[in-house]
Motif scaffolding. Structure first.
Motif, mmCIF file in Angstrom:
data_model
loop_
_atom_site.group_PDB
_atom_site.id
_atom_site.type_symbol
_atom_site.label_atom_id
_atom_site.label_comp_id
_atom_site.label_asym_id
_atom_site.label_seq_id
_atom_site.Cartn_x
_atom_site.Cartn_y
_atom_site.Cartn_z
ATOM 1 N N ALA A 137 0.825 -1.203 0.000
ATOM 2 C CA ALA A 137 0.000 0.000 0.000
ATOM 3 C C ALA A 137 0.862 1.257 0.000
ATOM 4 C CB ALA A 137 -0.930 0.011 1.212
ATOM 5 N N LEU A 138 1.956 1.232 0.753
ATOM 6 C CA LEU A 138 2.830 2.401 0.801
ATOM 7 C C LEU A 138 3.570 2.615 -0.512
ATOM 8 C CD1 LEU A 138 4.318 2.051 4.395
ATOM 9 C CD2 LEU A 138 2.616 3.709 3.599
ATOM 10 N N GLY A 139 3.778 1.544 -1.291
ATOM 11 C CA GLY A 139 4.499 1.657 -2.546
ATOM 12 C C GLY A 139 3.655 2.195 -3.691
ATOM 13 N N LEU A 140 2.336 2.282 -3.501
ATOM 14 C CA LEU A 140 1.480 2.763 -4.578
ATOM 15 C C LEU A 140 1.419 4.279 -4.588
ATOM 16 C CD1 LEU A 140 -1.483 0.263 -4.216
ATOM 17 C CD2 LEU A 140 0.294 0.258 -5.962
ATOM 18 N N SER A 141 1.465 4.848 -5.765
ATOM 19 C CA SER A 141 1.396 6.299 -5.900
ATOM 20 C C SER A 141 -0.043 6.762 -5.751
ATOM 21 C CB SER A 141 1.924 6.722 -7.266
ATOM 22 O OG SER A 141 1.694 8.093 -7.455
ATOM 23 N N ASP A 142 -0.239 7.850 -5.023
ATOM 24 C CA ASP A 142 -1.568 8.405 -4.810
ATOM 25 C C ASP A 142 -1.849 9.592 -5.723
ATOM 26 O OD1 ASP A 142 -3.619 7.451 -3.285
ATOM 27 O OD2 ASP A 142 -3.284 8.812 -1.602
ATOM 28 N N ASP A 143 -0.912 9.906 -6.612
ATOM 29 C CA ASP A 143 -1.059 11.117 -7.413
ATOM 30 C C ASP A 143 -1.451 10.804 -8.848
ATOM 31 O OD1 ASP A 143 1.849 12.291 -5.754
ATOM 32 O OD2 ASP A 143 -0.228 12.756 -5.270
ATOM 33 N N PHE A 144 -2.402 11.559 -9.355
ATOM 34 C CA PHE A 144 -2.734 11.482 -10.767
ATOM 35 C C PHE A 144 -1.621 12.168 -11.550
ATOM 36 C CE2 PHE A 144 -7.071 11.138 -9.113
ATOM 37 C CZ PHE A 144 -7.563 10.110 -9.906
ATOM 38 N N PRO A 145 -1.299 11.695 -12.756
ATOM 39 C CA PRO A 145 -0.314 12.406 -13.567
ATOM 40 C C PRO A 145 -0.776 13.834 -13.829
ATOM 41 C CG PRO A 145 -0.852 10.264 -14.537
ATOM 42 C CD PRO A 145 -1.793 10.491 -13.385
ATOM 43 N N ALA A 146 0.159 14.771 -13.811
ATOM 44 C CA ALA A 146 -0.189 16.190 -13.966
ATOM 45 C C ALA A 146 -0.880 16.465 -15.296
ATOM 46 C CB ALA A 146 1.062 17.055 -13.840
ATOM 47 N N GLU A 147 -0.514 15.685 -16.334
ATOM 48 C CA GLU A 147 -1.098 15.944 -17.646
ATOM 49 C C GLU A 147 -2.506 15.372 -17.801
ATOM 50 O OE1 GLU A 147 1.184 12.129 -17.828
ATOM 51 O OE2 GLU A 147 1.653 14.129 -17.143
ATOM 52 N N THR A 148 -3.000 14.637 -16.811
ATOM 53 C CA THR A 148 -4.333 14.068 -16.902
ATOM 54 C C THR A 148 -5.381 15.139 -16.624
ATOM 55 O OG1 THR A 148 -3.493 11.951 -16.129
ATOM 56 C CG2 THR A 148 -5.867 12.275 -16.006
ATOM 57 N N GLU A 149 -6.036 15.567 -17.685
ATOM 58 C CA GLU A 149 -7.115 16.546 -17.550
ATOM 59 C C GLU A 149 -8.352 15.985 -18.224
ATOM 60 O OE1 GLU A 149 -6.468 20.613 -18.510
ATOM 61 O OE2 GLU A 149 -4.406 20.561 -17.783
ATOM 62 N N VAL A 150 -9.398 15.744 -17.436
ATOM 63 C CA VAL A 150 -10.639 15.219 -17.983
ATOM 64 C C VAL A 150 -11.797 15.972 -17.358
ATOM 65 C CG1 VAL A 150 -9.778 12.906 -18.478
ATOM 66 C CG2 VAL A 150 -10.704 13.404 -16.234
ATOM 67 N N ASP A 151 -12.938 15.938 -18.042
ATOM 68 C CA ASP A 151 -14.086 16.626 -17.461
ATOM 69 C C ASP A 151 -14.741 15.754 -16.393
ATOM 70 O OD1 ASP A 151 -15.964 14.863 -18.695
ATOM 71 O OD2 ASP A 151 -15.883 16.053 -20.537
ATOM 72 N N THR A 152 -15.584 16.369 -15.599
ATOM 73 C CA THR A 152 -16.188 15.667 -14.461
ATOM 74 C C THR A 152 -17.069 14.512 -14.904
ATOM 75 O OG1 THR A 152 -17.968 17.299 -14.386
ATOM 76 C CG2 THR A 152 -16.110 17.630 -12.899
ATOM 77 N N GLU A 153 -17.697 14.621 -16.063
ATOM 78 C CA GLU A 153 -18.541 13.532 -16.556
ATOM 79 C C GLU A 153 -17.699 12.289 -16.852
ATOM 80 O OE1 GLU A 153 -21.776 11.317 -17.439
ATOM 81 O OE2 GLU A 153 -21.702 13.262 -16.420
ATOM 82 N N LYS A 154 -16.517 12.480 -17.423
ATOM 83 C CA LYS A 154 -15.625 11.344 -17.692
ATOM 84 C C LYS A 154 -15.150 10.716 -16.385
ATOM 85 C CE LYS A 154 -13.902 12.744 -22.210
ATOM 86 N NZ LYS A 154 -12.727 13.171 -22.983
ATOM 87 N N ILE A 155 -14.865 11.550 -15.396
ATOM 88 C CA ILE A 155 -14.433 11.028 -14.095
ATOM 89 C C ILE A 155 -15.569 10.256 -13.437
ATOM 90 C CG2 ILE A 155 -13.705 11.646 -11.756
ATOM 91 C CD1 ILE A 155 -12.159 13.990 -13.033
ATOM 92 N N ARG A 156 -16.777 10.817 -13.472
ATOM 93 C CA ARG A 156 -17.942 10.149 -12.879
ATOM 94 C C ARG A 156 -18.156 8.785 -13.537
ATOM 95 N NH1 ARG A 156 -22.664 8.620 -13.756
ATOM 96 N NH2 ARG A 156 -22.755 9.460 -15.847
ATOM 97 N N LYS A 157 -18.084 8.740 -14.848
ATOM 98 C CA LYS A 157 -18.266 7.480 -15.578
ATOM 99 C C LYS A 157 -17.155 6.491 -15.226
ATOM 100 C CE LYS A 157 -19.120 5.612 -20.199
ATOM 101 N NZ LYS A 157 -18.736 4.324 -19.779
#
Length: 182
Positions: A106-126
């Motif tokens: 669990a500690l080895g997993l990254s909690d950060d989204f890549p900075a270049e990941t930009e999506v709209d809220t509808e895509k995130i919700r889906k």
């Protein structure tokens, strides 16, 4: 005589009328909160019909137990807790199992989204709706409903470290889903 609640509700007059069994006041409270409560349930159970049923049952339960509402939190928060618990109970009936991860993994997993990941809220919700049940429930409770990992652990009857690891894996899976959809 009704005790003055510790939390000042903007709809306290309606809440007081609901305590007397006033159907019109109950309907007005329902109108004020049903959309938010339906959306909360839908994010957890991922089925529109089931979310509608759970939301209705939650309101019935809330009106039956309204005298237990002490006013220490907002009425909406109290009602949301009922909706969340009913929704989680529904998922548990479907034999939802949580995968416990070793703390080192669990500690080895990254909690950060890549900075270049930009999506709209509808895509995130889906994308959240496409997550496996265990991941979806934890990420929904943490990100969308605002519970911390200790609270999620208590709600789901898991340890807070399991909640954290589920959240971490859910975020990782969410990034994968979002990236594959681009």
């Amino acid at each position: 005589m009704v005790k003055k609640p510790a939390y000042s509700n903007i709809h306290q007059d309606l809440i007081d009328l609901c305590r007397t069994g006033d159907r019109e006041a109950q309907f007005r409270i329902y109108e004020l909160y049903y959309k938010a409560m339906y959306n909360t349930s839908l994010r957890i159970v991922k089925n529109e019909t089931e979310a509608e049923d759970l939301m209705q049952d939650s309101f019935l339960s809330a009106f039956e137990k309204i005298n237990t509402y002490s006013g220490t939190v907002s009425f909406g928060a109290w009602l949301k807790k009922i909706v969340v618990n009913r929704s989680l109970d529904s998922i548990k009936k479907q034999r939802l199992y949580f995968e416990t991860l070793d703390e080192k993994v669990a500690l080895g997993l990254s909690d950060d989204f890549p900075a270049e990941t930009e999506v709209d809220t509808e895509k995130i919700r889906k994308a959240i709706m496409d997550l496996p049940d265990g991941f979806r429930v934890v990420i929904t409770l943490y990100l969308l409903e605002g519970y911390d990992h200790e609270e999620i652990g208590q709600i789901l009857n898991i340890s807070s470290s399991t909640s954290r690891s589920q959240y971490s894996r859910a975020r990782q899976k969410l990034v994968e889903i979002l990236e594959s959809n681009e």
